[in-house]
Write an enzyme that holds these catalytic residues in place. Structure first.
Site, PDB file in Angstrom:
ATOM      1  N   ASP A  80       0.444  -1.351  -0.303  1.00  0.00           N
ATOM      2  CA  ASP A  80      -0.035   0.403  -0.357  1.00  0.00           C
ATOM      3  C   ASP A  80       0.567   1.195  -0.060  1.00  0.00           C
ATOM      4  OD1 ASP A  80       0.702  -0.746   2.924  1.00  0.00           O
ATOM      5  OD2 ASP A  80      -0.710   1.052   3.503  1.00  0.00           O
ATOM      6  N   GLU A 174       0.000  -1.328   5.724  1.00  0.00           N
ATOM      7  CA  GLU A 174       1.072  -0.656   7.228  1.00  0.00           C
ATOM      8  C   GLU A 174       1.217   0.733   7.170  1.00  0.00           C
ATOM      9  OE1 GLU A 174       5.460   0.819   8.080  1.00  0.00           O
ATOM     10  OE2 GLU A 174       4.372   1.334   5.878  1.00  0.00           O
ATOM     11  N   GLU A 175       0.928   1.139   5.860  1.00  0.00           N
ATOM     12  CA  GLU A 175       0.819   3.003   5.993  1.00  0.00           C
ATOM     13  C   GLU A 175      -0.718   3.133   6.942  1.00  0.00           C
ATOM     14  OE1 GLU A 175       3.028   4.530   4.793  1.00  0.00           O
ATOM     15  OE2 GLU A 175       4.034   3.694   2.893  1.00  0.00           O
TER      16      GLU A 175
END
Length: 404
Positions: A80, A174-175
């Site tokens: 992502d 993850e972001e």
């Protein structure tokens, strides 16, 4: 396909995550790239290449003959891109940099200034992959994906390089701090791992912020301003009052290295109700807990001043400093240093002023320091990556997994 070609292919997929979503992955479009990556791993010949229901991509490369007893090592990246800047319709190009400013978009007058972005100076004479100034690039972390996949392909093409079993994973979200939420540590099967999710070439990271998020709800009393004296409680003004009580020198704009901070990320509302969102960061666990306690005391003070229930504080820990989980496995750091040096890269050990999937995975039983990708200026339209860094990191990863 080398890492550069892979990277240019992957960034064409829009995989922006969404911190307001309650699904996993937070955006369905991440699964579009995930499916393509799972298919690619299968075509390369990795075993059990697949994407699970949550959008996580897994596969593993069998050990070289005679090296089946070597503990399995994992390589992890995320698909992502950051929510704050669009990752749709990325138009990237490779420019040979000879100094000065880089015109990203002549039509829109978007320039990457050498005086503003001083990091450019060290890349004079190199080929840089840049955006057109309207989107981010996606090196965070499609560069990591490309480097891992290129390294695996290289190992398959060079069976003379001995290695143990290698597990590969690509995570979503993850972001937005959710990349490890549904990670199948047991199924992954690795004893240790590395995330490939860092910045400039040479960065080697095994300590990061302790992190928490805070949501502060302010409940005001709205009365017609003509008759509001001694009656109105303007929630917006109370929100501003709270924000102004945060230490002004302890913000991201005034801190570096190991220095922690409070960061106001959003403020919205009206006279009746307002909401602040903050993130809290500190490398030192004791200082981290003290920062959270300070927010609690601010809330209690304002409730004493304006009445019980005026301020509601919700605190949620996001991740912790991985250092205490890595220190019993410092051979991982020694191994990474050696892998970089063998590829002509000087290791630079820096604290992460943020977090990675590896921080959370390290607390889930998978010690997982973080390696660089080579990218610069993540999360913005001025993001770039030296093309040569993609190839160099591919070699670093090959060196890393080579059986000793």
């Amino acid at each position: 396909m080398n890492a550069i070609d892979r990277f240019m292919k992957y960034i064409r997929f829009d995989t922006q995550s969404d911190e307001e979503s309650d699904t996993c992955p937070s955006t369905g479009k991440q699964k579009v790239l995930g499916a393509a990556l799972a298919e690619e791993l299968g075509q390369l010949g990795l075993h059990n290449a697949h994407m699970d229901e949550y959008g996580y991509v897994y596969g593993w490369l069998p050990a070289s003959v005679g090296y089946e007893g070597v503990p399995c090592m994992g390589l992890i990246a995320h698909m992502d891109t950051a929510p704050g800047v669009s990752g749709a319709g990325v138009r990237a190009r490779i420019v040979h940099y000879e100094g000065g400013d880089i015109v990203l978009n002549e039509e829109k007058g978007i320039v990457m200034s050498a005086s503003e972005f001083e990091s450019l100076a060290k890349y004079k004479g190199q080929d840089l992959i840049v955006t057109d100034g309207t989107t981010l690039l996606g090196a965070d972390d499609k560069a990591g994906v490309a480097e891992i996949f290129a390294a695996v392909e290289y190992l398959l093409q060079h069976p003379e390089i001995p290695h143990g079993r290698i597990a590969v994973a690509v995570t979503p979200d993850e972001e937005v701090g959710q990349g490890a939420d549904h990670f199948d540590v047991e199924g992954f099967g690795a004893a240790v791992a590395y995330t490939v999710d860092g910045g400039e070439l040479g960065e080697l990271e095994y300590e990061n912020f302790n992190a928490a998020s805070a949501r502060v709800s302010i409940h005001g009393v709205n009365i017609h301003p003509g008759s509001a004296k001694n009656k109105m409680k303007n929630a917006l003004l109370l929100a501003v009052e709270l924000a102004n009580m945060l230490p002004p020198a302890e913000t991201p704009a005034h801190t570096e290295g190991y220095e922690g901070f409070y960061h106001l990320t959003a403020l919205s509302g009206d006279e009746s109700g307002a909401e602040l969102r903050l993130i809290v960061r500190d490398h030192d666990r004791t200082a981290f807990e003290a920062r959270k306690d300070y927010l609690r005391r601010l809330s209690a003070y304002l409730n004493d001043k304006y009445g019980a229930g005026t301020v509601e504080l919700e605190l949620s820990d996001s991740y912790y400093n991985m250092r205490e989980q890595i220190e019993p496995h410092m051979y991982l750091i020694h191994r990474a240093r050696a892998a970089m040096e063998a590829a002509g890269v000087t290791p630079v050990e820096v604290p992460i002023r943020g977090g990675t999937d590896g921080a959370r995975l390290s607390y889930m039983g998978l010690p997982c320091p973080n390696l660089c990708t080579g990218g610069v200026n993540f999360h913005g339209v001025h993001e770039y990556i030296p093309a040569g860094a993609l190839e160099t990191m591919t070699q670093v990863l090959v060196n890393l997994v080579k059986a000793e």
